[in-house]
Design a protein around this motif. Sequence first.
Motif, PDB file in Angstrom:
ATOM      1  N   ALA B 194      -3.864   5.120  -8.779  1.00  0.00           N
ATOM      2  CA  ALA B 194      -3.159   3.857  -8.491  1.00  0.00           C
ATOM      3  C   ALA B 194      -4.038   2.664  -8.846  1.00  0.00           C
ATOM      4  N   GLU B 195      -5.304   2.804  -8.552  1.00  0.00           N
ATOM      5  CA  GLU B 195      -6.244   1.723  -8.840  1.00  0.00           C
ATOM      6  C   GLU B 195      -6.379   1.527 -10.362  1.00  0.00           C
ATOM      7  N   LYS B 196      -6.528   2.648 -11.048  1.00  0.00           N
ATOM      8  CA  LYS B 196      -6.730   2.602 -12.496  1.00  0.00           C
ATOM      9  C   LYS B 196      -5.559   1.922 -13.207  1.00  0.00           C
ATOM     10  N   TYR B 197      -4.346   2.250 -12.764  1.00  0.00           N
ATOM     11  CA  TYR B 197      -3.168   1.686 -13.437  1.00  0.00           C
ATOM     12  C   TYR B 197      -2.585   0.492 -12.684  1.00  0.00           C
ATOM     13  N   ASN B 198      -3.319   0.036 -11.708  1.00  0.00           N
ATOM     14  CA  ASN B 198      -2.922  -1.122 -10.904  1.00  0.00           C
ATOM     15  C   ASN B 198      -1.488  -0.998 -10.350  1.00  0.00           C
ATOM     16  N   LEU B 199      -1.246   0.136  -9.678  1.00  0.00           N
ATOM     17  CA  LEU B 199       0.097   0.399  -9.137  1.00  0.00           C
ATOM     18  C   LEU B 199       0.161   0.045  -7.652  1.00  0.00           C
ATOM     19  N   ILE B 200       1.324  -0.376  -7.227  1.00  0.00           N
ATOM     20  CA  ILE B 200       1.579  -0.519  -5.795  1.00  0.00           C
ATOM     21  C   ILE B 200       1.980   0.866  -5.299  1.00  0.00           C
ATOM     22  N   VAL B 201       1.425   1.269  -4.156  1.00  0.00           N
ATOM     23  CA  VAL B 201       1.779   2.581  -3.619  1.00  0.00           C
ATOM     24  C   VAL B 201       2.720   2.395  -2.437  1.00  0.00           C
ATOM     25  N   LEU B 202       3.873   3.034  -2.523  1.00  0.00           N
ATOM     26  CA  LEU B 202       4.803   3.037  -1.392  1.00  0.00           C
ATOM     27  C   LEU B 202       4.674   4.405  -0.734  1.00  0.00           C
ATOM     28  N   SER B 203       4.171   4.420   0.478  1.00  0.00           N
ATOM     29  CA  SER B 203       3.907   5.709   1.126  1.00  0.00           C
ATOM     30  C   SER B 203       4.790   5.871   2.361  1.00  0.00           C
ATOM     31  N   ASP B 204       5.739   6.787   2.243  1.00  0.00           N
ATOM     32  CA  ASP B 204       6.675   7.064   3.335  1.00  0.00           C
ATOM     33  C   ASP B 204       6.052   8.138   4.228  1.00  0.00           C
ATOM     34  N   GLU B 205       5.584   7.727   5.398  1.00  0.00           N
ATOM     35  CA  GLU B 205       4.874   8.658   6.278  1.00  0.00           C
ATOM     36  C   GLU B 205       5.659   8.925   7.559  1.00  0.00           C
ATOM     37  N   ILE B 206       6.967   8.999   7.407  1.00  0.00           N
ATOM     38  CA  ILE B 206       7.846   9.214   8.560  1.00  0.00           C
ATOM     39  C   ILE B 206       7.552  10.552   9.255  1.00  0.00           C
ATOM     40  N   TYR B 207       7.059  11.553   8.492  1.00  0.00           N
ATOM     41  CA  TYR B 207       6.739  12.847   9.102  1.00  0.00           C
ATOM     42  C   TYR B 207       5.255  12.969   9.447  1.00  0.00           C
ATOM     43  N   GLY B 208       4.552  11.833   9.405  1.00  0.00           N
ATOM     44  CA  GLY B 208       3.096  11.857   9.601  1.00  0.00           C
ATOM     45  C   GLY B 208       2.630  12.525  10.885  1.00  0.00           C
ATOM     46  N   ASP B 209       3.421  12.447  11.934  1.00  0.00           N
ATOM     47  CA  ASP B 209       2.995  13.076  13.184  1.00  0.00           C
ATOM     48  C   ASP B 209       3.235  14.580  13.181  1.00  0.00           C
ATOM     49  N   LEU B 210       4.065  15.030  12.255  1.00  0.00           N
ATOM     50  CA  LEU B 210       4.432  16.453  12.264  1.00  0.00           C
ATOM     51  C   LEU B 210       3.606  17.242  11.248  1.00  0.00           C
ATOM     52  N   THR B 211       2.362  17.515  11.623  1.00  0.00           N
ATOM     53  CA  THR B 211       1.532  18.409  10.812  1.00  0.00           C
ATOM     54  C   THR B 211       1.066  19.543  11.712  1.00  0.00           C
ATOM     55  N   TYR B 212       0.752  20.688  11.088  1.00  0.00           N
ATOM     56  CA  TYR B 212       0.516  21.891  11.893  1.00  0.00           C
ATOM     57  C   TYR B 212      -0.780  22.583  11.489  1.00  0.00           C
ATOM     58  N   GLY B 213      -1.130  23.559  12.319  1.00  0.00           N
ATOM     59  CA  GLY B 213      -2.295  24.390  11.999  1.00  0.00           C
ATOM     60  C   GLY B 213      -3.598  23.597  12.012  1.00  0.00           C
ATOM     61  N   GLY B 214      -3.675  22.597  12.856  1.00  0.00           N
ATOM     62  CA  GLY B 214      -4.917  21.834  12.978  1.00  0.00           C
ATOM     63  C   GLY B 214      -5.143  20.846  11.844  1.00  0.00           C
ATOM     64  N   LEU B 215      -4.187  20.720  10.928  1.00  0.00           N
ATOM     65  CA  LEU B 215      -4.356  19.774   9.818  1.00  0.00           C
ATOM     66  C   LEU B 215      -3.921  18.383  10.261  1.00  0.00           C
ATOM     67  N   GLU B 216      -4.780  17.420  10.063  1.00  0.00           N
ATOM     68  CA  GLU B 216      -4.473  16.061  10.491  1.00  0.00           C
ATOM     69  C   GLU B 216      -3.836  15.289   9.338  1.00  0.00           C
ATOM     70  N   HIS B 217      -2.878  14.486   9.670  1.00  0.00           N
ATOM     71  CA  HIS B 217      -2.270  13.631   8.653  1.00  0.00           C
ATOM     72  C   HIS B 217      -3.264  12.537   8.241  1.00  0.00           C
ATOM     73  N   ILE B 218      -3.297  12.271   6.950  1.00  0.00           N
ATOM     74  CA  ILE B 218      -4.147  11.167   6.476  1.00  0.00           C
ATOM     75  C   ILE B 218      -3.249  10.020   6.040  1.00  0.00           C
ATOM     76  N   CYS B 219      -3.483   8.882   6.658  1.00  0.00           N
ATOM     77  CA  CYS B 219      -2.677   7.708   6.346  1.00  0.00           C
ATOM     78  C   CYS B 219      -3.180   7.118   5.021  1.00  0.00           C
ATOM     79  N   PHE B 220      -2.276   6.915   4.075  1.00  0.00           N
ATOM     80  CA  PHE B 220      -2.685   6.514   2.723  1.00  0.00           C
ATOM     81  C   PHE B 220      -3.472   5.198   2.711  1.00  0.00           C
ATOM     82  N   SER B 221      -3.102   4.286   3.579  1.00  0.00           N
ATOM     83  CA  SER B 221      -3.791   2.979   3.602  1.00  0.00           C
ATOM     84  C   SER B 221      -5.261   3.078   3.987  1.00  0.00           C
ATOM     85  N   THR B 222      -5.628   4.196   4.643  1.00  0.00           N
ATOM     86  CA  THR B 222      -7.017   4.317   5.087  1.00  0.00           C
ATOM     87  C   THR B 222      -7.952   4.755   3.957  1.00  0.00           C
ATOM     88  N   LEU B 223      -7.384   5.143   2.826  1.00  0.00           N
ATOM     89  CA  LEU B 223      -8.234   5.581   1.707  1.00  0.00           C
ATOM     90  C   LEU B 223      -8.931   4.342   1.113  1.00  0.00           C
TER      91      LEU B 223
END
Lengths: 159, 389
Positions: B194-223
């Motif tokens: 996204a940075e290289k091509y100067n893109l706006i990222v639209l990240s739909d994280e409506i299911y962000g709370d629903l992850t399983y098996g100890g895997l944590e959701h990573i919020c795209f804005s935190t990158l």
Amino acid sequence: MRELLQLLEHDARRPVKELAAMLNKPEFEIEEAIKKLEDDRIIMSYNTLIDWEKFGDHNVTSVIEVNVAPQREVGFDAIAERIYRFDEVKSVFLMSGSFDLLVIIEGQSLNKVADFVARRLSTIEGVTSTRSHFMLKAYKKDGTIIDDKEDDRRLVMTP
Amino acid sequence: MNDWEQALSDTVDLVPPSGIRKFFDVAVSMDDVITLGIGEPDFVTPWHIRESCVYGLEKGYTSYSTNKGMLPLRQEIANLYKKNYAIDYNPAEEIIVTVGVSEAVDLALRAILNPGDEVLIPEPCYVSYKACVILAGGKPVPVPTKIENEFRVTAADLKKFVTPATKALLIGYPNNPTGTILTEEELNGLAKFAEKYNLIVLSDEIYGDLTYGGLEHICFSTLPGMKDRTILFNGFSKAYAMTGWRLGYAMANPVFIEAMNKIHQYTMLCAPVTAQVAGIEALRNGEKNMHKMINEYDQRRHLIYEGFCRMGLKTFEPKGAFYIFPSIKETGMTSEEFVENLLEREHVAVIPGNAFGECGEGFIRCSYATSVDKIAGALNRIENFLKNI
């Protein structure tokens, strides 16, 4: 183990195969765990919650506050045992507050329950007073809403 | 006699028809249908949330709120992101409350797209992304993903479709329909792209709370470097079982939020205030119930995954949302034939994979947001169906 107990508490008839899949464990492990929980009397019995009213039985349930004079060495336990041995008695709890034992009794009629309280319960040595309350309607029992009108209202297919 | 078809806008003609409509009509006509075709929680909104709405009505919360939503609600949203992802969003300028995530996605696309701007959309994906891009005057560019890579999208996949007209990347992980989530490394790959091509990222994280098996959701804005170029979407529908309340929100830099608010104020004015009151309660006291629901989804996830594996349908273990996306290619049927026959013969409703993009052909989406008994029943019927074809 807690998860297994919660599942069984909710539905004791769930097949071991399903329990194993849901908890991501092999079936034999679930079988062994249930056996151990039964042996340790952590699982005490498997009961069914029945709406007897709907079936046509009109039993009477009474909640009775009992005051007792505790006895030396055994405290409330001996009197509690004398009470809970009766078949009519469904539950007995030792309480804090303004009375000592909470006794729940089920009988076929108001008269029968009243008779039990007058002749059996209040005459036990050490019972100093009783106060009976009759239940009129059950709305929720053991976590289950009796007349739950919240059906699945979702559309049959949605993206 | 007017030909009203002729009167319709050309843009509307470009929007593809719903991929499930015809099956829906058949399914509703059956009384013993078991459906794995519902994209919403089977839980009713927890009582404390509903009760707070009733209380709000009694107290007279019946007027408009500010366009961007009640400030206490925006504050709670900011608190949530601070707590869960250690990221700061200013509730006054960087958050807008919308009528579900659907409205937020629409606003964002309309705010950023000029005619002909292209939006990269990894598929399979939620059905409205493509349509929203078209309605906003842009050009959706589907980027196919494959089961071999568990439908994960990589920068290499995206690169094949990037052009000088590419303006944005629209992603939704955890994914509906596949249940795929991306690792931090994979997300970082997308961030660099996204940075290289100067893109706006639209990240739909409506299911962000629903992850399983100890895997944590990573919020795209935190990158690293992503907060400024990301429009983040979330809402109350999935984690708090509040689909019908229509309550979502977007978070982004003040320029994007202000532009979105401009459209929102003229088209929607504000999200329903009754839902906003309930949303505050959900964020303040809803965590315990949410975890209880997530735990139940996880148990059902194991059950349904094990069921499809047992039947021998090629599938992968979904790690998020509440969907599983098995392949039905070995049956020789197309997705739609499979869905139609399964519905007719066994009265089980599922969604054809091609409804979520061309590369979803050969798959079906099954939702495990339904009771264990129904899942077990549906699995038995599907197994029976497979034996008799």
